[in-house]
Scaffold this active site. Structure first.
Site, PDB file in Angstrom:
ATOM      1  N   LYS A  34      38.953  24.107  37.748  1.00  0.00           N
ATOM      2  CA  LYS A  34      38.664  23.489  36.450  1.00  0.00           C
ATOM      3  C   LYS A  34      37.875  22.181  36.617  1.00  0.00           C
ATOM      4  O   LYS A  34      37.773  21.644  37.732  1.00  0.00           O
ATOM      5  CB  LYS A  34      39.986  23.270  35.706  1.00  0.00           C
TER       6      LYS A  34
ATOM      7  N   TYR B 185      40.080  31.992  26.548  1.00  0.00           N
ATOM      8  CA  TYR B 185      41.470  31.639  26.221  1.00  0.00           C
ATOM      9  C   TYR B 185      41.889  32.162  24.834  1.00  0.00           C
ATOM     10  O   TYR B 185      42.785  31.593  24.215  1.00  0.00           O
ATOM     11  CB  TYR B 185      41.658  30.124  26.303  1.00  0.00           C
TER      12      TYR B 185
ATOM     13  N   ASN C 253      44.786  20.533  34.838  1.00  0.00           N
ATOM     14  CA  ASN C 253      45.683  21.058  35.873  1.00  0.00           C
ATOM     15  C   ASN C 253      44.974  21.857  36.967  1.00  0.00           C
ATOM     16  O   ASN C 253      45.547  22.753  37.576  1.00  0.00           O
ATOM     17  CB  ASN C 253      46.862  21.817  35.251  1.00  0.00           C
TER      18      ASN C 253
ATOM     19  N   HIS D 138      42.869  27.726  37.343  1.00  0.00           N
ATOM     20  CA  HIS D 138      43.355  28.872  36.562  1.00  0.00           C
ATOM     21  C   HIS D 138      43.490  30.057  37.501  1.00  0.00           C
ATOM     22  O   HIS D 138      42.679  30.208  38.425  1.00  0.00           O
ATOM     23  CB  HIS D 138      42.356  29.248  35.451  1.00  0.00           C
TER      24      HIS D 138
ATOM     25  N   GLU E  67      39.482  39.428  32.855  1.00  0.00           N
ATOM     26  CA  GLU E  67      38.882  38.123  33.162  1.00  0.00           C
ATOM     27  C   GLU E  67      37.749  38.246  34.182  1.00  0.00           C
ATOM     28  O   GLU E  67      36.748  37.539  34.091  1.00  0.00           O
ATOM     29  CB  GLU E  67      39.968  37.166  33.670  1.00  0.00           C
TER      30      GLU E  67
HETATM   31  P1  RTP Z   1      45.930  29.117  33.233  1.00  0.00           P
HETATM   32  O1  RTP Z   1      45.885  30.234  32.222  1.00  0.00           O
HETATM   33  O2  RTP Z   1      44.946  28.011  32.953  1.00  0.00           O
HETATM   34  O3  RTP Z   1      45.863  29.634  34.636  1.00  0.00           O
HETATM   35  O4  RTP Z   1      47.350  28.412  33.187  1.00  0.00           O
HETATM   36  P2  RTP Z   1      48.778  29.104  33.063  1.00  0.00           P
HETATM   37  O5  RTP Z   1      48.661  30.593  33.085  1.00  0.00           O
HETATM   38  O6  RTP Z   1      49.636  28.449  34.098  1.00  0.00           O
HETATM   39  O7  RTP Z   1      49.217  28.603  31.631  1.00  0.00           O
HETATM   40  P3  RTP Z   1      48.945  29.280  30.185  1.00  0.00           P
HETATM   41  O8  RTP Z   1      50.253  29.396  29.506  1.00  0.00           O
HETATM   42  O9  RTP Z   1      48.077  30.490  30.304  1.00  0.00           O
HETATM   43  O10 RTP Z   1      48.128  28.131  29.446  1.00  0.00           O
HETATM   44  C1  RTP Z   1      46.725  27.977  29.642  1.00  0.00           C
HETATM   45  C2  RTP Z   1      46.411  26.503  29.798  1.00  0.00           C
HETATM   46  O11 RTP Z   1      46.698  25.844  28.574  1.00  0.00           O
HETATM   47  C3  RTP Z   1      47.187  24.542  28.844  1.00  0.00           C
HETATM   48  N1  RTP Z   1      48.502  24.373  28.260  1.00  0.00           N
HETATM   49  N2  RTP Z   1      48.863  23.286  27.636  1.00  0.00           N
HETATM   50  N3  RTP Z   1      50.313  21.319  26.205  1.00  0.00           N
HETATM   51  C4  RTP Z   1      50.895  22.478  26.503  1.00  0.00           C
HETATM   52  O12 RTP Z   1      52.031  22.737  26.193  1.00  0.00           O
HETATM   53  C5  RTP Z   1      50.116  23.463  27.236  1.00  0.00           C
HETATM   54  N4  RTP Z   1      50.558  24.653  27.591  1.00  0.00           N
HETATM   55  C6  RTP Z   1      49.513  25.236  28.255  1.00  0.00           C
HETATM   56  C7  RTP Z   1      47.298  24.367  30.333  1.00  0.00           C
HETATM   57  O13 RTP Z   1      46.187  23.607  30.776  1.00  0.00           O
HETATM   58  C8  RTP Z   1      47.249  25.779  30.859  1.00  0.00           C
HETATM   59  O14 RTP Z   1      46.673  25.834  32.136  1.00  0.00           O
HETATM   60 MG    MG Z   2      47.358  31.666  31.819  1.00  0.00          MG
END
Ligand code: RTP
Ligand code: MG
Length: 141
Positions: A11, A51, A114, A117, A128
């Site tokens: 990212k 997203y 963070n 991804h 994806e």
């Molecule tokens: P990613 O898709 O980016 O790999 O991350 P992930 O699976 O660990 O998390 P996901 O639930 O898919 O969420 C995508 C991205 O959204 C942001 N996020 N912010 N503020 C919040 O509560 C929150 N929750 C998720 C994070 O940057 C996450 O990587």
């Molecule tokens: Mg995710």
């Protein structure tokens, strides 16, 4: 366990920190092969589409704003159980909860910025990968 492919994105925060090489090194040391890669500045439309599953979530606007704030490095990783292995290397979404030694523990600033991804399941990995790469951009298996 089967050989899988997964989509990884470094990212904008981690690209800005010059951490691409260190993160690639972690993938390679874990036995994941980089079989396609490109650097891209995401448009708003491209980030929103990527997203789309989070469209109704309160953090969607911030997420899209962050993902378009600078270039990202997008790659396809291949290896035994690549999807879970990459998620293990990444650590928890919130870097405060990420295991020591994971990419997010070492490079992420916050739950928004963070660092990486990774696809979370075979179906999302397939979708994806196709979202970023054509068949002619992927090394043959
Ligand atoms: P990613 O898709 O980016 O790999 O991350 P992930 O699976 O660990 O998390 P996901 O639930 O898919 O969420 C995508 C991205 O959204 C942001 N996020 N912010 N503020 C919040 O509560 C929150 N929750 C998720 C994070 O940057 C996450 O990587
Ligand atoms: Mg995710």
């Amino acid at each position: 366990m089967a050989t899988e492919r997964t989509l990884s994105i470094i990212k904008p925060d981690a690209v800005a920190k010059n951490a691409i090489g260190e993160i690639y090194s972690r993938f390679e040391k874990a036995g994941l092969k980089i079989v396609a890669a490109k650097m891209q500045q995401l448009s708003r439309e491209k980030a929103e589409g990527f997203y789309a599953e989070h469209k109704e979530r309160p953090f969607f606007g911030d997420l899209v704003g962050f993902m378009t704030s600078g270039p990202v490095m997008v790659q396809v990783l291949e290896g035994e159980g690549a999807i879970a292995k990459n998620r293990e290397l990444m650590g928890a979404t919130n870097p405060k909860e990420a295991e020591p030694g994971t990419i997010r523990a070492d490079f992420a600033e916050s739950i928004d910025a963070n660092a990486v991804h990774g696809s979370d399941a075979p179906a999302s990995a397939e979708r994806e990968i196709a979202y970023f790469f054509g068949n002619d951009e992927l090394c043959p298996r």
